[in-house]
Design a protein around this motif. Structure first.
Motif, short mmCIF file in Angstrom:
data_model
loop_
_atom_site.label_atom_id
_atom_site.label_comp_id
_atom_site.label_asym_id
_atom_site.label_seq_id
_atom_site.Cartn_x
_atom_site.Cartn_y
_atom_site.Cartn_z
N GLU A 1 -3.55 6.91 4.47
CA GLU A 1 -4.93 6.44 4.64
C GLU A 1 -5.13 5.65 5.94
N GLY B 1 -0.94 4.06 1.81
CA GLY B 1 -1.42 3.33 2.96
C GLY B 1 -1.11 4.02 4.27
N THR C 1 -4.02 2.52 6.46
CA THR C 1 -4.03 1.07 6.25
C THR C 1 -2.65 0.46 6.49
N VAL C 2 -1.61 1.28 6.50
CA VAL C 2 -0.26 0.86 6.84
C VAL C 2 0.13 1.64 8.09
N ASP D 1 0.82 -1.22 0.00
CA ASP D 1 0.00 0.00 0.00
C ASP D 1 0.85 1.26 0.00
#
Length: 143
Positions: free
Chosen positions: A20, A17, A22-23, A13
């Motif tokens: 966002e 990521g 997500t990471v 990602d």
């Protein structure tokens, strides 16, 4: 001799990521760092700094890169302790949604000065951990 600290590579990602969520923010190895990362950080409302480690072969050169890249406050004393203090008190860096540190030349620095690279990576990781429990994350990409 090379650095003994095992650092993960940035997940698929990537930087998106991190922005966002997500990471998780962390210290990640990347193949390279381009100017698009700075533009993206700015667009996302993150403060970003680039540490140019090209030709850096030790602690003093690393501190020179930190002074130039971070525009560190006057109270930075060019030692590991005050670097830690600077990275856990980023009030001098201004209000932001997040902090992003990008390096170029990390692999060469880690080969030339493995102990200094290990110390720097540990300080960067500790700063990431410090900011991870606060509303303003810190991420570091070592390229």
């Amino acid at each position: 001799m090379t650095s003994s600290v095992e650092l993960p590579e940035l997940p698929e990602d990537g930087l998106n990521g991190i922005f966002e969520g997500t990471v998780p923010p962390g210290v990640y190895l990347v193949p390279s760092v381009g100017p698009e990362a700075l533009l993206q950080a700015d667009a996302e409302g993150w403060q970003a700094a680039v540490l140019d480690l090209g030709g850096v072969t030790g602690r003093d050169g690393f501190f020179d890169s930190c002074v130039a890249g971070f525009e560190l406050p006057e109270w930075f004393e060019r030692n590991w302790d005050t670097l830690t203090d600077c990275l856990t008190d980023l009030s001098w860096w201004g209000e932001t949604r997040g902090y992003l540190v990008l390096t170029s030349g990390w692999p060469d620095f880690a080969r030339a000065a493995p102990r200094d690279a290990d110390t720097a990576a540990a300080i960067l990781a500790a700063a990431v951990g410090y900011w991870a429990v606060r509303e303003t994350p810190l991420a570091v990409l070592l390229g």
